[in-house]
Design an enzyme around this catalytic site. Structure first.
Site, short mmCIF file in Angstrom:
data_model
loop_
_atom_site.label_atom_id
_atom_site.label_comp_id
_atom_site.label_asym_id
_atom_site.label_seq_id
_atom_site.Cartn_x
_atom_site.Cartn_y
_atom_site.Cartn_z
N GLU A 126 0.81 -1.22 0.00
CA GLU A 126 0.00 0.00 0.00
C GLU A 126 0.85 1.27 0.00
OE1 GLU A 126 -0.69 -2.71 1.75
OE2 GLU A 126 -2.67 -3.28 1.01
N GLN A 164 -7.47 -1.34 -1.36
CA GLN A 164 -8.53 -2.34 -1.52
C GLN A 164 -9.60 -2.28 -0.42
OE1 GLN A 164 -7.53 -6.75 -1.81
NE2 GLN A 164 -7.77 -6.09 -3.94
N ASP A 214 -9.39 -0.94 5.86
CA ASP A 214 -8.68 -1.67 6.92
C ASP A 214 -7.19 -1.84 6.62
OD1 ASP A 214 -11.39 -3.15 8.21
OD2 ASP A 214 -11.44 -2.70 6.07
N HIS A 265 -12.41 -6.08 7.83
CA HIS A 265 -13.13 -5.69 6.61
C HIS A 265 -14.29 -4.76 6.93
CE1 HIS A 265 -10.99 -9.39 5.53
NE2 HIS A 265 -10.90 -8.85 4.34
#
Ligand SMILES: Cc1ncc(C[n+]2csc(CCOP(=O)(O)OP(=O)(O)O)c2C)c(N)n1
Ligand SMILES: [Mg+2]
Length: 726
Positions: free
Chosen positions: A456, A478, A481, A526
């Protein structure tokens, strides 16, 4: 300045591989760099400047690099020790001193950054931070942007109706990007993410590790297993590698020439590992006698590049003692004159503090971003237009904008349809784990839409590198979290680039992030919220739509504006029947900072956003139906900036306020809104400001627990009734 080469040069037979004149030039830059450090140290002791860190001991390596590359054509992402490099590529001694004194006219930062934090638009030196290793990823994105412009020169054209009206895009066919880092900072994940990305993409980037054996007090073997970074990186494909004596300017110069030639020829990246030394402590705030033995320091001092170069010039009879003395005196005079001038420079004005937090060119809250949806069109087969989900209208916006603007690139994890060409030909394609980017790669090609390694920080760092060159990366993390590995890049680089460079550089990246819970089974990793952590970052716009039409219009504003935007897309709302909308055409925009009254009312104001909007509406309807309470529900739509006017107007009317959000209550987004209402609208209130929010915990997997943890319509209704009876 003409080079002074002794007549003795004629007599020498060993003026190296570059010639006597070049050797003298090396020495001159090295001495100037050291004299500037020494002058700053003096100024610091006189309390005329406020910090000092030197490049002493690194001069030879850096001068070699600077003179081997092309100023104004190649790109530079330096380290904070790179005074000699920056001098060699054209930063003036005066510019350096202006930063040291914190002058308004400091060209790198206008007095906002410590000395040695480089930046120069004309010289392609991109604004430096103090964060070690973040700059490496910017270099990757910068090289990618250069490659893109060279393959799509038409993308560089100016357009008057969006961010492309500002900033000059420049690119050269054979440009090389240089980025430097200390050996200690090669421990950072961002270093390894950089090496991996460069190796994969064969980009023309030279990574230079300036190895002085220490990271402040930590010796090299603690940071580098085995003590030698060259050995560790040796197996990465496509690199040109060189490990050199970084105290020898000639060896350095030749190594950089060779590396640059390799990069310019398109063979791939280069890695130069230069062994240098630290002539002084880490900074003036450090004392290396505390952690280095006397014997070690004495041995290191023998490797001082200035001492060695002087001895060589004498030994090879290139310069006489008197000529060397004169050269050194002259550099001392230049450093002193630069300091003297800088000390008389104007200081920054207090009113300038907030300048360049955001773009001064484009105001995304302005009327130019308020457009009407286009009249709905029937389908090709004549059927009435159907309402589409948030996921559909976000995807449509990405398609429309990519068609309109060829500077947009989309990258992230799984965002491509398929990385392998055969798979792309034979399968439907992935297009994101939530399918938000579906079909983009197929329509716009692999160089505009591609998968990245699972890293990331690299997604953000590369995006910043693209953006400083005028491209518009619309990247995806994505899941919210997993935004945390990128937090360093977001907080210390993305958001601050414009302010720290006093407006010279900016990184208007759009960062799309699926967020939130109410998923039934999403669990801790998530279902996280956390928007207030980002609204707490100046320089960053934070958007969180609650329905399809808003999502479409706000994403378009994000893309066309000139600031970095965190675009939070609630996963639960992606395909929800609530909030479906008709396709509004390719130019629909909603300004930032304009809330929407989604239910007008007179007795209480309920301020909310995101997935709590439908839940708040449900509670408000029950309150009206069963209890006769008329609630006004405000959907903020953008969280930074937010629409204070809409809040104030409503509160003045209703005198009762409830703030509801999914993120946890303590230190949450609602705390700021509640505090400001209490502060500025106290006279208008008939009751305290109340909050309904997520519990101060994590989101659990078991739906029974999740239901309790996150605010539900029932809990909102309960708060409404309590507040009404106050
Ligand atoms: C990400 C980050 N962590 C910690 C620091 C504090 N810090 C500044 S310099 C430094 C040591 C860097 O060592 P090295 O990379 O070898 O560079 P050198 O200073 O030796 O040139 C540290 C820990 C920082 N600036 N950035
Ligand atoms: Mg070091």
């Amino acid at each position: 300045m003409a080079l002074k080469v002794s007549d003795a040069q004629e007599k020498t037979t060993a003026a190296g591989r570059v010639g006597a004149e070049k050797l003298v030039e090396f020495y001159r830059w090295m001495v100037l760099s050291r004299r500037l450090d020494d002058r700053e140290i003096l100024l610091k002791r006189q309390q005329k400047i406020f910090f000092q860190i030197s490049g002493a001991g690194h001069e030879a390596l850096q001068v070699g690099a600077g003179l081997a590359l092309k100023p104004g054509s190649d790109w530079f992402f330096p380290y904070y020790r790179d005074r000699a490099l920056c001098l060699a590529v054209g930063v003036t001694p005066e510019a350096m001193m202006l930063q040291a004194v914190g002058a308004a006219t400091d060209p790198a930062s206008g007095g906002r950054q410590m000395p040695m934090h480089w930046g120069d638009n004309a010289l392609n030196i991109v604004s430096t931070s103090s964060s070690t290793a973040t700059q490496l990823l910017h270099a990757v994105g910068c090289a990618e942007a250069g490659r893109y412009y060279n393959q799509h020169p038409e993308a560089a054209a100016k357009h008057i109706d969006d961010y492309r009206a500002f900033g000059n895009v420049k690119f050269q066919g054979d440009e090389v990007v240089l980025t430097c880092v200390g050996e200690g900072s090669t421990s950072q994940g961002e270093f390894w993410e950089t090496i991996g990305a460069l190796s994969n993409s064969k980009l023309p980037v030279i990574v230079c590790v300036e190895d002085n054996g220490y990271a402040i007090s930590v010796p090299v073997e603690v940071n580098t297993p085995g003590g030698n970074i060259s050995k560790l990186v040796a197996s990465f494909p496509n690199f040109h590698f060189a490990e050199i004596d970084g105290t020898d300017p000639e060896a350095s110069y030749l190594a950089f020439q060779e590396a640059a030639a390799y990069c310019r020829a398109g063979h791939g990246p280069a890695f130069i590992h230069g062994h240098c030394m630290r002539a002084y402590s880490h900074s003036l705030s450090d004392d290396d006698k505390l952690y280095r033995t006397a014997a070690e320091r004495a041995a290191d001092a023998l490797r001082d590049p200035l001492v060695r170069m002087r001895a060589r010039l004498l030994k090879e009879k290139i310069m006489t003692e008197a000529e060397l003395d004169a050269l050194e005196k002259e550099q001392d005079r230049i450093a002193a004159a630069a300091a003297e001038k800088a000390l008389k420079a104007p200081l920054p004005e207090i009113f300038s503090i907030t300048k360049h937090v955001y773009s001064e060119n484009i105001d995304p809250t302005g009327a130019a971003f308020a457009t009407e949806p286009a009249a709905p069109k029937a389908d090709a087969d004549g059927k009435a237009p159907v309402a589409r989900t948030m996921a559909d209208l976000l995807n449509a916006c990405l398609h429309d904008e990519m068609r309109r603007d060829d500077r947009i690139v989309v990258f992230g994890e799984d965002v491509a349809d398929a990385s392998r060409p055969t798979a792309l030909a034979e399968t439907k394609g992935k297009g994101g784990v939530f399918k938000l980017t579906a079909g983009l790669q197929r329509e716009f090609g692999d160089d505009r839409v591609f998968n990245t390694p699972l890293a990331e920080a690299a997604i953000l760092g590369r995006a910043i590198g693209y953006a400083v060159r005028g491209m518009k990366p619309v990247v995806e993390i994505q899941f919210f979290d997993y935004i945390w590995p990128a937090m360093h890049q977001i907080r210390n680089e993305l958001a601050v680039m414009r302010w720290r460079s006093n407006g010279a550089w900016a990184a208007p990246v759009v960062l799309r992030v699926p967020i939130g819970g109410y998923l039934t089974g999403g669990s801790i990793y998530h279902s996280q919220s956390g928007e207030s952590i980002f609204t707490h970052i100046p320089g960053l716009r934070v958007v969180m739509p609650s329905n399809a039409l808003d999502a479409n219009g706000l994403l378009r504003t994000a893309i066309r504006s000139d600031d970095p935007v965190l675009f939070l897309e609630h996963k639960r709302l992606y395909r929800e029947p609530f909030g479906k909308g008709l396709y509004p055409g390719p130019d629909y925009m909603i300004p930032f900072g304009k809330a929407k009254v989604v239910r007008p009312g007179t007795q209480m104001t309920l301020i909310t956003y995101g997935a709590v909007v439908p839940r708040a509406l449900q509670a408000a309807e029950t309150a009206a139906r069963e209890h006769g309470i008329d609630i006004e529900v405000i959907d903020l739509r953008t969280l930074s900036p937010y629409d204070w006017e809409a809040i104030a107007t409503s509160v003045r009317k209703t005198s009762r306020v409830l703030v509801a959000h999914e993120d946890m209550q303590s230190w949450g987004y609602g705390a700021e809104i509640a505090a400001r209402i209490a502060d500025e609208l106290f006279e208008d209130l008939d009751a305290p400001v109340r909050r309904v929010a997520g519990m101060d915990t994590f989101v659990a997997y078991q739906p029974l627990l999740e239901d309790e943890i996150l605010p539900q319509p029932g809990r909102i209704l309960k708060a409404i009734l309590e507040l009404k009876s106050y």
